[in-house]
Structures are given as C-alpha cells and as structure tokens.
Scaffold this motif. Structure first.
Motif, mmCIF file in Angstrom:
data_model
loop_
_atom_site.group_PDB
_atom_site.id
_atom_site.type_symbol
_atom_site.label_atom_id
_atom_site.label_comp_id
_atom_site.label_asym_id
_atom_site.label_seq_id
_atom_site.Cartn_x
_atom_site.Cartn_y
_atom_site.Cartn_z
ATOM 1 N N ALA A 53 35.573 11.965 6.750
ATOM 2 C CA ALA A 53 34.633 11.299 5.854
ATOM 3 C C ALA A 53 33.545 10.600 6.665
ATOM 4 O O ALA A 53 33.794 10.117 7.767
ATOM 5 C CB ALA A 53 35.358 10.276 4.980
ATOM 6 N N HIS A 54 32.341 10.563 6.100
ATOM 7 C CA HIS A 54 31.250 9.830 6.744
ATOM 8 C C HIS A 54 30.396 9.189 5.666
ATOM 9 O O HIS A 54 30.451 9.572 4.490
ATOM 10 C CB HIS A 54 30.410 10.752 7.629
ATOM 11 C CG HIS A 54 29.681 11.820 6.874
ATOM 12 N ND1 HIS A 54 28.518 11.578 6.160
ATOM 13 C CD2 HIS A 54 29.956 13.143 6.690
ATOM 14 C CE1 HIS A 54 28.093 12.699 5.605
ATOM 15 N NE2 HIS A 54 28.948 13.661 5.904
ATOM 16 N N GLY A 55 29.612 8.215 6.057
ATOM 17 C CA GLY A 55 28.797 7.475 5.098
ATOM 18 C C GLY A 55 27.324 7.773 5.173
ATOM 19 O O GLY A 55 26.505 6.948 4.748
ATOM 20 N N CYS A 56 26.945 8.935 5.703
ATOM 21 C CA CYS A 56 25.527 9.259 5.843
ATOM 22 C C CYS A 56 24.880 9.457 4.473
ATOM 23 O O CYS A 56 25.489 9.999 3.554
ATOM 24 C CB CYS A 56 25.365 10.525 6.678
ATOM 25 S SG CYS A 56 26.003 10.350 8.348
ATOM 26 N N VAL A 57 23.651 9.015 4.373
ATOM 27 C CA VAL A 57 22.923 9.104 3.117
ATOM 28 C C VAL A 57 22.776 10.561 2.689
ATOM 29 O O VAL A 57 22.448 11.436 3.496
ATOM 30 C CB VAL A 57 21.535 8.444 3.254
ATOM 31 C CG1 VAL A 57 20.741 8.619 1.966
ATOM 32 C CG2 VAL A 57 21.700 6.972 3.583
ATOM 33 N N GLY A 58 23.006 10.818 1.403
ATOM 34 C CA GLY A 58 22.930 12.176 0.885
ATOM 35 C C GLY A 58 21.572 12.812 1.096
ATOM 36 O O GLY A 58 20.542 12.191 0.855
ATOM 37 N N GLY A 59 21.569 14.057 1.555
ATOM 38 C CA GLY A 59 20.333 14.794 1.745
ATOM 39 C C GLY A 59 19.663 14.577 3.082
ATOM 40 O O GLY A 59 18.642 15.191 3.373
ATOM 41 N N GLY A 60 20.217 13.724 3.927
ATOM 42 C CA GLY A 60 19.598 13.441 5.209
ATOM 43 C C GLY A 60 20.036 14.395 6.305
ATOM 44 O O GLY A 60 20.901 15.255 6.110
ATOM 45 N N ASN A 61 19.417 14.233 7.495
ATOM 46 C CA ASN A 61 19.764 15.074 8.632
ATOM 47 C C ASN A 61 21.248 14.996 8.981
ATOM 48 O O ASN A 61 21.900 16.015 9.226
ATOM 49 C CB ASN A 61 18.959 14.649 9.861
ATOM 50 C CG ASN A 61 17.519 15.112 9.817
ATOM 51 O OD1 ASN A 61 17.186 16.048 9.107
ATOM 52 N ND2 ASN A 61 16.665 14.454 10.575
ATOM 53 N N ILE A 206 15.477 18.420 8.935
ATOM 54 C CA ILE A 206 16.234 19.598 8.521
ATOM 55 C C ILE A 206 15.971 19.939 7.063
ATOM 56 O O ILE A 206 15.881 21.106 6.686
ATOM 57 C CB ILE A 206 17.743 19.362 8.738
ATOM 58 C CG1 ILE A 206 18.056 19.160 10.231
ATOM 59 C CG2 ILE A 206 18.554 20.537 8.197
ATOM 60 C CD1 ILE A 206 19.491 18.776 10.498
ATOM 61 N N ILE A 207 15.811 18.901 6.233
ATOM 62 C CA ILE A 207 15.700 19.112 4.792
ATOM 63 C C ILE A 207 14.282 19.448 4.348
ATOM 64 O O ILE A 207 13.998 19.548 3.167
ATOM 65 C CB ILE A 207 16.201 17.866 4.029
ATOM 66 C CG1 ILE A 207 15.396 16.622 4.457
ATOM 67 C CG2 ILE A 207 17.672 17.665 4.257
ATOM 68 C CD1 ILE A 207 15.743 15.381 3.668
ATOM 69 N N GLU A 256 19.012 20.596 14.583
ATOM 70 C CA GLU A 256 19.483 21.171 13.328
ATOM 71 C C GLU A 256 20.978 21.467 13.325
ATOM 72 O O GLU A 256 21.475 22.155 12.437
ATOM 73 C CB GLU A 256 18.695 22.450 13.036
ATOM 74 C CG GLU A 256 17.196 22.204 12.867
ATOM 75 C CD GLU A 256 16.386 23.480 12.800
ATOM 76 O OE1 GLU A 256 17.007 24.576 12.767
ATOM 77 O OE2 GLU A 256 15.145 23.402 12.772
ATOM 78 N N ALA A 257 21.706 20.964 14.333
ATOM 79 C CA ALA A 257 23.164 21.148 14.419
ATOM 80 C C ALA A 257 23.560 22.612 14.573
ATOM 81 O O ALA A 257 24.566 23.065 14.026
ATOM 82 C CB ALA A 257 23.860 20.531 13.206
#
Length: 330
Positions: A53-61, A206-207, A256-257
């Motif tokens: 699980a992670h808390g990164c903001v939805g839609g971000g890099n 990326i988005i 871009e991972a």
C-alpha cells in the motif's frame, strides 16, 4: 530498513548513463521508487504481507511508478492505492475530512500535513513542488532548500575537488574511497556548501500534464562536470552521439518507471560497451555555483587529439613560411 547502499548504486547508474529528464532533472525521485519496491519487497514477503500500500495522490507520477514496479518486482503483492478507491474517496473527499479522522482517532499528525507543498528526499537528491512554485512567475528564490546554499551564501574561496573514475564509474571523491554511499555523501556536502545544485524545470509528467519542480542534486551536479570531461576525452564523435541518444532513452525510462523493461536493459548494455573501459582523474575548482575543470588525467581508452599536439602547429608554421616565400618571389 537502510536502503542507502541501494540508492547510492542507482545514483551511480544515473551518472554513468546520464539518465536525466526534462531540463536535466536527475530522476532521483523516480529512482527512489524503484529502490523502495525492490528493497522492501523481500522483507514484506518474509513478514507475510499480502499487499503493498502507498499514499501517493491518485493520477500522479508516483502512483504509476509504484504500480509498475510492484507488478515487475513483487507480482504476488497487489498494490493498494487509497486515493483511487471509490469508498476511500467518498469517506475522505479532501484534506479536511482526513484531518478530522486523524484527530478523532488520536493518531500522530505529520507537522507538514497542512502545507501546500511537497518535498521528497533521498541520498541522491531532493525534489520540491508547491502551489506557489506552480505559478511560473514565482521566482525560484522563494524556495527554502533542504540541503544547499545559494551561490551568494557559499564560501568566498574556491574549493578543489578530485574525482577518480575507473571503468566508467566513480571510485573516489576527495579521499572518500570506492563505497558509493561515501562518495555520494562527500559529493553532496561539497556541492551543497558551494551552491552547486539547482534545477528549476517545467517537466512533462507520465500522465500527460506538465508541472514545475525545483531539484537539489548537488553531488550529481558536481560529479557530472567531471564525468563530462572523461567522456569528452574517452569517446569519439560517433560514440558521444550514440551515448547522448541512449542517455535520453534511459532518462525517460527512469522517469516513467520503465527502468526494468527490455529496452532500458538494452540501452544500458550498449552504454556499458561504450564507457566500460574509460576512466581517469579530474580535478575541479568549485566556487559559488560554478564548477570548472582544472586538469584531467585520462586512463584507459583515450581519443587522440589532432591539433597542436599532433602536427597542427607545424602545419601552421609551414603555411606561414610558404606564404612569405610567395610574397618574396612576387
């Protein structure tokens, strides 16, 4: 878990392959996502974890990075993204609702939770984003650096730095020894106190959006000046052109991972063939944000210089004599 050796090793790769993104950003944040997933996954398996699980903001890099590396490194651990979960978004539509829940349950609150900014740091570098910096008219001097001094705050006297490369990698910075953690930390200290660090860029995300970011990477900025001189002396024109193209491919791959994808592996293999035998020692003079090469001793493969040191001066002398002879005959 101490992941400094892993991030130092990736920082060494960023330099070797010059894997930078828009405006020369050194990809230190994207690199840290690779290190976090790769380093934590074995421990999570050993502890019996069933999800990542992670808390990164939805839609971000970073959401994309954790998702991609999670699938590649730990496919048995499904990635949980609360910011994209419909139930979570209904329960917590914004910061206010989250804050109320934290207070209600007596949970510890990060002192920076109310700030409209984001700072992400690791051994390789620090990234800064904020609502204020998103306005392109905001001067970069509004930023409060985490590590670094501004050039005008740096010491009045220049500092000399010696960087040693072997087989295309750093092996020593001012007596640090070959441990990447040690030479990365030493380079960071020197670059930061001398005002060598700033990248203020508007980057493609990326988005598909763009975002302004300000980046501190004092060590990599310092070392890149020395590495550039080694490349100039060790690669011919065709080799340097190919190196630059492959570096651009790898810069995008890290951002871009896609660092573990076949294309990125192939690009690294090609650069390894280009730079695997070059090295040397570069002495730098560092003064208030300016890094100047003082002298270079190249080891391994060296491109032969072909001007004054190899006959160009004699050609000029002979031409001058011939011209004088023609004038005399006339």
């Amino acid at each position: 878990m101490d992941l400094r050796p892993a991030i130092a090793a990736v920082a060494s790769d960023l330099l070797r392959y010059r894997a930078r993104h828009d405006g020369g950003y050194w990809n230190t944040t994207g690199a840290s996502r690779l290190v976090l997933v790769s380093g934590l996954a074995p421990l999570m398996r050993a502890d019996g974890c069933r999800a990542l699980a992670h808390g990164c903001v939805g839609g971000g890099n970073d959401q994309r990075r954790f998702a991609r590396y999670g699938v590649q490194v730990a496919p048995e651990l499904p990635v949980i993204e609360p910011w994209t979960n419909p139930q979570a978004l209904e329960r917590f539509p914004g910061r206010k609702a989250m804050l109320e829940a934290v207070v209600e349950h007596g949970l510890p609150l990060d002192p920076g939770s109310g700030a409209e900014r984001s700072t992400d740091g690791n051994l390789a570098g620090v990234s800064h984003e904020s609502a204020e910096l998103e306005d392109l008219e905001t001067p970069v001097t509004r930023l409060d650096p985490r590590w670094s001094r501004w050039p005008e705050q740096a010491p009045a006297e220049p500092e000399t730095v010696t960087v040693v490369f072997r087989d295309g990698r750093v092996t020593d910075v001012n007596g640090s020894g070959p441990d990447p953690v040690e030479w990365m930390a030493r380079a960071n200290e020197i670059g930061a106190r001398n005002g060598v660090w700033l990248r203020d860029v508007v980057e493609r995300r990326i988005i598909g959006t763009v975002c302004r970011g300000v980046y501190e990477a004092p060590g990599l900025e310092l070392l890149d000046r020395a590495w550039t001189r080694i490349l100039q002396a060790g690669l011919d024109a065709e080799g340097r052109e190919l190196y630059a193209r492959l570096g651009a491919v790898l810069g995008a791959a890290m951002y871009e991972a896609r660092w573990l994808d076949p294309a990125a592996h192939a690009a690294r293999d090609a650069i390894d063939r280009l730079v695997g035998e070059i090295g040397g020692t570069v002495t730098l003079s560092v003064h208030r944000g300016v890094v100047r090469v003082e002298r270079t001793r190249v080891a391994g493969r060296v491109v032969q210089q072909t001007r004054f040191g190899s006959g160009g001066n004699r050609w000029s002398q002979e031409a001058a004599v011939w011209t004088r002879k023609e004038d005399s005959d006339a």
